[in-house]
Design an enzyme around this catalytic site. Structure first.
Site, PDB file in Angstrom:
ATOM      1  N   LYS A 162      18.926  33.592 -17.651  1.00  0.00           N
ATOM      2  CA  LYS A 162      17.870  32.611 -17.946  1.00  0.00           C
ATOM      3  C   LYS A 162      16.496  33.203 -17.621  1.00  0.00           C
ATOM      4  CE  LYS A 162      17.190  28.952 -15.103  1.00  0.00           C
ATOM      5  NZ  LYS A 162      17.548  27.656 -14.506  1.00  0.00           N
TER       6      LYS A 162
ATOM      7  N   ARG B  58      15.060  24.680  -2.898  1.00  0.00           N
ATOM      8  CA  ARG B  58      14.794  25.718  -3.901  1.00  0.00           C
ATOM      9  C   ARG B  58      13.506  26.495  -3.638  1.00  0.00           C
ATOM     10  NH1 ARG B  58      15.748  22.148  -9.173  1.00  0.00           N
ATOM     11  NH2 ARG B  58      15.268  20.525  -7.654  1.00  0.00           N
ATOM     12  N   GLN B  59      12.572  25.880  -2.926  1.00  0.00           N
ATOM     13  CA  GLN B  59      11.303  26.583  -2.647  1.00  0.00           C
ATOM     14  C   GLN B  59      11.497  27.378  -1.357  1.00  0.00           C
ATOM     15  OE1 GLN B  59       8.376  26.208  -4.598  1.00  0.00           O
ATOM     16  NE2 GLN B  59       7.157  27.602  -3.361  1.00  0.00           N
TER      17      GLN B  59
ATOM     18  N   ASP C 171      26.639  23.977 -13.116  1.00  0.00           N
ATOM     19  CA  ASP C 171      25.481  24.360 -12.296  1.00  0.00           C
ATOM     20  C   ASP C 171      25.475  23.503 -11.035  1.00  0.00           C
ATOM     21  OD1 ASP C 171      23.294  25.869 -11.631  1.00  0.00           O
ATOM     22  OD2 ASP C 171      22.084  25.306 -13.357  1.00  0.00           O
TER      23      ASP C 171
ATOM     24  N   ARG D 140      12.717  31.629 -17.124  1.00  0.00           N
ATOM     25  CA  ARG D 140      11.954  30.368 -17.081  1.00  0.00           C
ATOM     26  C   ARG D 140      10.472  30.685 -17.124  1.00  0.00           C
ATOM     27  NH1 ARG D 140      12.756  25.116 -15.511  1.00  0.00           N
ATOM     28  NH2 ARG D 140      14.828  25.386 -14.632  1.00  0.00           N
TER      29      ARG D 140
ATOM     30  N   ASP E 221       0.813  -1.225   0.000  1.00  0.00           N
ATOM     31  CA  ASP E 221       0.000   0.000   0.000  1.00  0.00           C
ATOM     32  C   ASP E 221       0.845   1.274   0.000  1.00  0.00           C
ATOM     33  OD1 ASP E 221       1.016   0.066   2.549  1.00  0.00           O
ATOM     34  OD2 ASP E 221      -0.855  -0.485   3.529  1.00  0.00           O
TER      35      ASP E 221
HETATM   36  C1  R5P Z   1      18.117  26.781 -10.645  1.00  0.00           C
HETATM   37  O1  R5P Z   1      18.430  27.930 -10.493  1.00  0.00           O
HETATM   38  C2  R5P Z   1      19.127  25.685 -10.629  1.00  0.00           C
HETATM   39  O2  R5P Z   1      20.413  26.159 -10.395  1.00  0.00           O
HETATM   40  C3  R5P Z   1      19.111  24.916 -11.927  1.00  0.00           C
HETATM   41  O3  R5P Z   1      19.541  25.758 -12.983  1.00  0.00           O
HETATM   42  C4  R5P Z   1      17.764  24.379 -12.235  1.00  0.00           C
HETATM   43  O4  R5P Z   1      17.201  23.763 -11.131  1.00  0.00           O
HETATM   44  C5  R5P Z   1      17.854  23.414 -13.379  1.00  0.00           C
HETATM   45  O5  R5P Z   1      16.597  22.915 -13.665  1.00  0.00           O
HETATM   46  P1  R5P Z   1      16.288  22.185 -15.007  1.00  0.00           P
HETATM   47  O6  R5P Z   1      17.356  21.149 -15.215  1.00  0.00           O
HETATM   48  O7  R5P Z   1      14.937  21.579 -14.776  1.00  0.00           O
HETATM   49  O8  R5P Z   1      16.258  23.210 -16.092  1.00  0.00           O
END
Ligand code: R5P
Length: 295
Positions: free
Chosen positions: A194, A96-97, A220, A196, A39
């Site tokens: 960037k 990240r959040q 990164d 998004r 479950d």
């Molecule tokens: C965000 O600022 C992080 O440093 C990465 O650039 C991000 O999480 C990458 O996410 P994804 O691979 O989904 O584009």
């Protein structure tokens, strides 16, 4: 061992790096047994007896089940007599959040940080994505919160290349990582911009630096869907870069991420073993053990 713990307790899904950490620390390794019922619930069993100082080592990628199991394990260790509990989570989830981007959103960094702080005295991680939170202790309020950097071992790896690549951060948030690695490796670096607009929708604007004929390594902290790196790679290729490789600390690489990178023209992908992945090329045990030895 010395001062840090009497045992490293790992989990089957992160066995090899946890064992390497135990060896680097000179401590016994044992494993938490996890049974997943049909479950979806988990039964967690610790090896007994539990010594006074326990160090749990588990990376917290794909975290939801892992977090619950870790909370069970930590609470049980306390019930069975552990006095000092440390957590080494080379990838620390939900960092990240760090704010509510829309009304009503959970600030998961703060909530998870508080839960971990209820369980552990020490939390150690590597390159946590602390964007608007200055230090790890603000996110995870434990007595000892250590945020280590993988810059040194990644730089050593990249410095060994003969083509002296340009290191490029794909967005402003990556500047801290790309700078740290470039400084140590003695390589040039630059940072792109960037935008998004969705989980899998990003647009990359390259910096005004010479790229034609150049080898570039995209750097990164984390790659998730791979779209950030793929779009950066496409832009670099269009600008004439001779070769584009990728180096990240945390290889989340969800779903089709690796295929998307290959399609965009990325060559080599390398990562640390903070998350087990086929791209792992840098082991973190020496870095973690050295930091723990000073705790
Ligand atoms: C965000 O600022 C992080 O440093 C990465 O650039 C991000 O999480 C990458 O996410 P994804 O691979 O989904 O584009």
């Amino acid at each position: 061992m010395g001062a840090v713990a009497d045992v490293v307790l790992g989990f089957a899904d992160y066995r090899a790096p946890a064992q390497r950490l135990a060896i680097a620390l000179g401590v016994a390794y044992a494993e938490v047994d996890v049974h997943r019922f049909p479950d979806g619930e988990s039964r967690v069993r610790l090896p007994t007896p539990v010594p006074p100082r326990v160090l749990f080592c588990r990376s917290l990628d794909r975290p939801n089940d892992k977090l619950v199991e870790l909370l069970f394990a930590a609470a049980t260790a306390r019930e069975l007599g552990a006095e000092a509990l440390a957590l080494v989570a080379p990838y620390l989830c939900y960092m990240r959040q760090d704010k509510a981007f829309h009304p009503g959103e959970a600030v998961s960094q703060r909530i998870i940080g508080r839960e971990l702080a209820r369980c552990f005295d020490t939390v150690v991680t590597v390159d946590p994505h602390l964007h608007r939170t200055p230090v790890l202790a603000d996110a995870v309020p434990v007595p000892r919160a250590l945020a280590l950097s993988a810059a040194e071992p990644l730089a050593a790896r990249l410095a060994a290349r003969e083509d002296a690549p340009l290191l490029l951060g794909p967005d402003e948030e990556s500047a801290q990582w790309v700078e740290a690695i470039a400084d140590r490796a003695g390589l040039d670096h630059a940072v792109a911009a960037k935008t998004r607009s969705g989980d899998r929708a990003v647009v990359i604007e390259l910096p005004a630096v010479p790229l034609a004929g150049r080898s570039v390594v995209l750097v990164d902290d984390v790659a998730s869907t791979g779209r950030t790196l793929a779009e950066a790679c496409r832009a670099l290729r269009a600008a004439g870069a001779a070769r584009v490789d990728v180096a990240v600390t945390h290889a989340l690489f969800a779903g089709d991420a690796l295929a998307v990178l290959a399609e965009a023209g990325v060559g080599e992908v390398l990562s640390t073993d903070s998350i087990l992945h086929e791209s792992n090329a840098v082991e973190l045990a020496p870095l973690l053990a050295a930091a723990l030895a000073e705790v």
